[in-house]
Scaffold this motif. Structure first.
Motif, PDB file in Angstrom:
ATOM      1  N   GLN A  24       0.811  -1.224   0.000  1.00 20.40           N
ATOM      2  CA  GLN A  24       0.000   0.000   0.000  1.00 20.40           C
ATOM      3  C   GLN A  24       0.842   1.271   0.000  1.00 20.40           C
ATOM      4  O   GLN A  24       0.309   2.362  -0.130  1.00 20.40           O
ATOM      5  CB  GLN A  24      -0.917   0.017   1.222  1.00 20.40           C
ATOM      6  N   THR A  25       2.156   1.132   0.156  1.00 21.29           N
ATOM      7  CA  THR A  25       3.040   2.291   0.232  1.00 21.29           C
ATOM      8  C   THR A  25       3.793   2.452  -1.076  1.00 21.29           C
ATOM      9  O   THR A  25       4.511   1.559  -1.500  1.00 21.29           O
ATOM     10  CB  THR A  25       4.041   2.130   1.393  1.00 21.29           C
ATOM     11  N   ARG A  26       3.616   3.597  -1.706  1.00 24.42           N
ATOM     12  CA  ARG A  26       4.313   3.878  -2.961  1.00 24.42           C
ATOM     13  C   ARG A  26       5.688   4.477  -2.663  1.00 24.42           C
ATOM     14  O   ARG A  26       5.858   5.196  -1.669  1.00 24.42           O
ATOM     15  CB  ARG A  26       3.489   4.834  -3.812  1.00 24.42           C
ATOM     16  N   PRO A  27       6.669   4.209  -3.511  1.00 25.88           N
ATOM     17  CA  PRO A  27       8.022   4.726  -3.280  1.00 25.88           C
ATOM     18  C   PRO A  27       8.073   6.241  -3.099  1.00 25.88           C
ATOM     19  O   PRO A  27       8.779   6.751  -2.223  1.00 25.88           O
ATOM     20  CB  PRO A  27       8.790   4.302  -4.536  1.00 25.88           C
ATOM     21  N   GLU A  28       7.301   6.955  -3.884  1.00 18.79           N
ATOM     22  CA  GLU A  28       7.339   8.426  -3.786  1.00 18.79           C
ATOM     23  C   GLU A  28       6.770   8.930  -2.457  1.00 18.79           C
ATOM     24  O   GLU A  28       7.089  10.030  -2.019  1.00 18.79           O
ATOM     25  CB  GLU A  28       6.646   9.085  -4.982  1.00 18.79           C
ATOM     26  N   GLN A  29       5.960   8.118  -1.783  1.00 20.31           N
ATOM     27  CA  GLN A  29       5.421   8.506  -0.479  1.00 20.31           C
ATOM     28  C   GLN A  29       6.502   8.548   0.597  1.00 20.31           C
ATOM     29  O   GLN A  29       6.348   9.234   1.598  1.00 20.31           O
ATOM     30  CB  GLN A  29       4.329   7.530  -0.029  1.00 20.31           C
ATOM     31  N   VAL A  30       7.575   7.803   0.387  1.00 20.59           N
ATOM     32  CA  VAL A  30       8.642   7.747   1.393  1.00 20.59           C
ATOM     33  C   VAL A  30       9.929   8.393   0.897  1.00 20.59           C
ATOM     34  O   VAL A  30      10.994   8.190   1.458  1.00 20.59           O
ATOM     35  CB  VAL A  30       8.905   6.294   1.846  1.00 20.59           C
ATOM     36  N   GLY A  31       9.826   9.169  -0.195  1.00 19.47           N
ATOM     37  CA  GLY A  31      10.965   9.932  -0.681  1.00 19.47           C
ATOM     38  C   GLY A  31      11.887   9.186  -1.623  1.00 19.47           C
ATOM     39  O   GLY A  31      12.997   9.651  -1.886  1.00 19.47           O
ATOM     40  N   LEU A  32      11.471   8.052  -2.142  1.00 17.74           N
ATOM     41  CA  LEU A  32      12.285   7.317  -3.109  1.00 17.74           C
ATOM     42  C   LEU A  32      11.904   7.731  -4.514  1.00 17.74           C
ATOM     43  O   LEU A  32      10.745   8.027  -4.796  1.00 17.74           O
ATOM     44  CB  LEU A  32      12.084   5.805  -2.948  1.00 17.74           C
TER      45      LEU A  32
END
Length: 59
Positions: free
Chosen positions: A13-21
């Motif tokens: 459920q977590t997209r890379p861009e949500q965590v700064g990747l």
């Protein structure tokens, strides 16, 4: 097994861009973060994360 199901659900459920990747140009086989990305963000080894997700780690 409940911990593994929880971890997999949150990882997908977590997209890379949500965590700064940054998102690469390659296709992802599954949605969300890769195990390697999540392990790096959490500061743990990939092997340890895989054991957690598979329910192999008892400590």
């Amino acid at each position: 097994m409940e911990l593994g199901q929880f971890l997999r659900a949150r990882r997908t459920q977590t997209r890379p861009e949500q965590v700064g990747l940054t998102v690469g140009t390659g296709l992802r086989r599954t949605p969300g973060l890769r195990r390697e990305e999540l392990a790096t963000l959490a500061g743990i080894s990939i092997d340890y994360y895989v054991r957690l997700e598979r329910g192999k780690e008892t400590r």
